[in-house]
Design a protein around this motif. Structure first.
Motif, short mmCIF file in Angstrom:
data_model
loop_
_atom_site.label_atom_id
_atom_site.label_comp_id
_atom_site.label_asym_id
_atom_site.label_seq_id
_atom_site.Cartn_x
_atom_site.Cartn_y
_atom_site.Cartn_z
N ILE A 71 0.78 -1.23 0.14
CA ILE A 71 0.20 -0.06 0.00
C ILE A 71 0.87 1.27 0.03
O ILE A 71 1.86 1.46 0.81
CB ILE A 71 -1.07 0.06 1.16
N HIS A 72 0.66 2.08 -1.08
CA HIS A 72 1.38 3.30 -0.96
C HIS A 72 1.25 4.41 0.40
O HIS A 72 2.17 4.79 0.67
CB HIS A 72 0.99 4.24 -2.31
N ASN A 73 -0.09 4.62 0.34
CA ASN A 73 -0.58 5.15 1.53
C ASN A 73 0.38 6.61 1.87
O ASN A 73 0.63 7.19 2.97
CB ASN A 73 -0.49 4.59 2.84
N ASN A 74 0.67 7.24 0.60
CA ASN A 74 1.46 8.49 0.53
C ASN A 74 2.66 8.40 1.38
O ASN A 74 2.97 9.63 2.11
CB ASN A 74 0.39 9.68 1.27
N TRP A 75 3.54 7.44 1.31
CA TRP A 75 4.76 7.39 1.78
C TRP A 75 5.77 7.45 0.58
O TRP A 75 5.48 7.21 -0.54
CB TRP A 75 4.98 5.90 2.54
N PHE A 76 6.94 7.63 0.86
CA PHE A 76 7.97 7.94 -0.24
C PHE A 76 9.39 7.67 0.32
O PHE A 76 9.55 7.51 1.50
CB PHE A 76 8.20 9.74 -0.54
N GLY A 77 10.20 7.23 -0.76
CA GLY A 77 11.54 6.67 -0.37
C GLY A 77 12.56 7.62 -0.73
O GLY A 77 12.22 8.45 -1.85
N LEU A 78 13.52 7.86 -0.07
CA LEU A 78 14.65 8.80 -0.11
C LEU A 78 15.82 8.22 -0.89
O LEU A 78 16.41 7.17 -0.15
CB LEU A 78 15.17 9.44 1.17
N GLY A 79 16.46 8.74 -1.84
CA GLY A 79 17.46 8.15 -2.32
C GLY A 79 17.29 7.72 -3.85
O GLY A 79 16.35 7.61 -4.40
N PRO A 80 18.54 7.70 -4.76
CA PRO A 80 19.77 7.95 -3.99
C PRO A 80 20.15 9.64 -3.64
O PRO A 80 19.22 10.63 -4.15
CB PRO A 80 20.74 7.65 -5.35
N GLY A 108 1.65 16.80 1.75
CA GLY A 108 0.77 15.95 2.40
C GLY A 108 1.50 14.67 2.62
O GLY A 108 0.65 13.75 3.11
N ALA A 109 2.70 14.23 2.48
CA ALA A 109 3.17 12.95 2.56
C ALA A 109 3.08 12.56 4.14
O ALA A 109 2.95 13.35 5.10
CB ALA A 109 4.51 12.73 2.29
N ARG A 110 2.81 11.18 4.33
CA ARG A 110 2.74 10.66 5.64
C ARG A 110 3.98 10.46 6.24
O ARG A 110 4.28 10.35 7.30
CB ARG A 110 1.85 9.46 5.68
N GLY A 111 4.99 10.30 5.36
CA GLY A 111 6.29 9.85 5.98
C GLY A 111 7.21 9.62 4.79
O GLY A 111 6.86 9.65 3.55
N TRP A 144 12.92 5.41 8.89
CA TRP A 144 11.79 6.03 8.52
C TRP A 144 11.70 7.28 9.37
O TRP A 144 12.11 7.28 10.25
CB TRP A 144 10.45 5.39 8.56
N ILE A 145 11.09 8.12 8.77
CA ILE A 145 10.60 9.44 9.51
C ILE A 145 9.00 9.73 9.31
O ILE A 145 8.73 9.58 7.95
CB ILE A 145 11.33 10.73 9.02
N VAL A 146 8.44 9.93 10.43
CA VAL A 146 6.89 9.96 10.15
C VAL A 146 6.49 11.66 10.10
O VAL A 146 6.81 12.38 11.07
CB VAL A 146 6.16 9.31 11.28
N PHE A 147 5.55 11.70 9.20
CA PHE A 147 5.08 13.14 9.25
C PHE A 147 3.69 13.17 9.91
O PHE A 147 3.50 14.29 10.65
CB PHE A 147 5.21 14.00 8.02
N SER A 148 2.90 12.21 9.69
CA SER A 148 1.59 12.25 10.41
C SER A 148 1.14 10.49 10.31
O SER A 148 1.74 9.72 9.41
CB SER A 148 0.63 12.90 9.53
N PRO A 150 0.76 6.65 12.40
CA PRO A 150 1.57 5.75 13.05
C PRO A 150 3.15 5.64 12.44
O PRO A 150 2.91 5.62 11.03
CB PRO A 150 0.77 4.66 13.08
N ALA A 151 3.87 4.95 13.22
CA ALA A 151 5.27 4.50 12.57
C ALA A 151 4.85 3.32 11.73
O ALA A 151 3.99 2.49 11.66
CB ALA A 151 6.27 3.99 13.67
N PRO A 152 5.57 3.38 10.45
CA PRO A 152 5.48 2.27 9.31
C PRO A 152 5.54 0.78 10.11
O PRO A 152 6.63 0.60 10.78
CB PRO A 152 6.22 2.44 8.19
N ARG A 153 4.77 -0.41 9.90
CA ARG A 153 5.17 -1.66 10.03
C ARG A 153 4.92 -2.60 8.89
O ARG A 153 3.98 -2.39 8.00
CB ARG A 153 4.03 -2.03 11.27
#
Length: 172
Positions: A71-80, A108-111, A144-148, A150-153
């Protein structure tokens, strides 16, 4: 130093920068620059920021969508994240990361998640509690870093460009 969005015409400079930044890294398989080209071609390059001084690109950061348990759920990956080798350890990467994270928050990203050294990325707010995984990798590197919310699992998956078949045709 100016941090700005990638513009048309920056692609080759970003490619060269990324190659030179990762070439001396023992952990690199040389896929980082082709991954960025593939993210761009597939429309998965959510944010592509450069650090520029006197018209020269000194650093680059890519941010792209990720899924957690599919599920994407407005999460993003950093890198490279790339910085010219002779300009490393001067705060350029940190400035790019902090700017990118702020821009994700504004959208509006969640994390944001990444794979990397806890010693480095904890300095900019990333953490790991062992609940987010990436294949068989030691979970302390899956951060990870959370913006809004819960922490991801669950199982982290990056955009298709990060899979070997996702970028092999992009070697240019």
């Amino acid at each position: 130093m100016l941090i700005r969005n990638e513009r048309p015409g920056d692609e080759d400079a970003i490619h060269s920068l990324t190659l030179s930044a990762f070439e001396p890294m023992a952990f690199s398989d040389g896929s980082e620059a082709p991954i960025i080209r593939s993210l761009r071609a597939s429309g998965d390059l959510t944010l592509s920021l450069v650090a520029e001084k006197d018209g020269a690109i000194l650093g680059h950061i890519a941010l792209s969508p990720v899924t957690i348990d599919g599920i994407h759920n407005n999460w993003f990956g950093l890198g490279p994240v790339s910085v010219r080798p002779e300009m490393q350890r001067r705060g350029i990467g940190r400035a790019l990361i902090l700017t990118g994270l702020e821009m994700l928050k504004e959208r509006g990203a969640r994390g944001c998640a990444l794979i990397g050294s806890p010693d480095i990325y904890s300095r900019v707010g990333f953490e790991s509690d062992g609940q987010l995984s990436y294949g068989n990798l030691d979970r302390s590197y899956v951060q990870w870093i959370v913006f809004s919310g819960p922490a991801p699992r669950g199982e982290l998956k990056f955009a298709p460009a990060f899979e070997p078949e996702g970028h092999t045709s992009q070697h240019t």
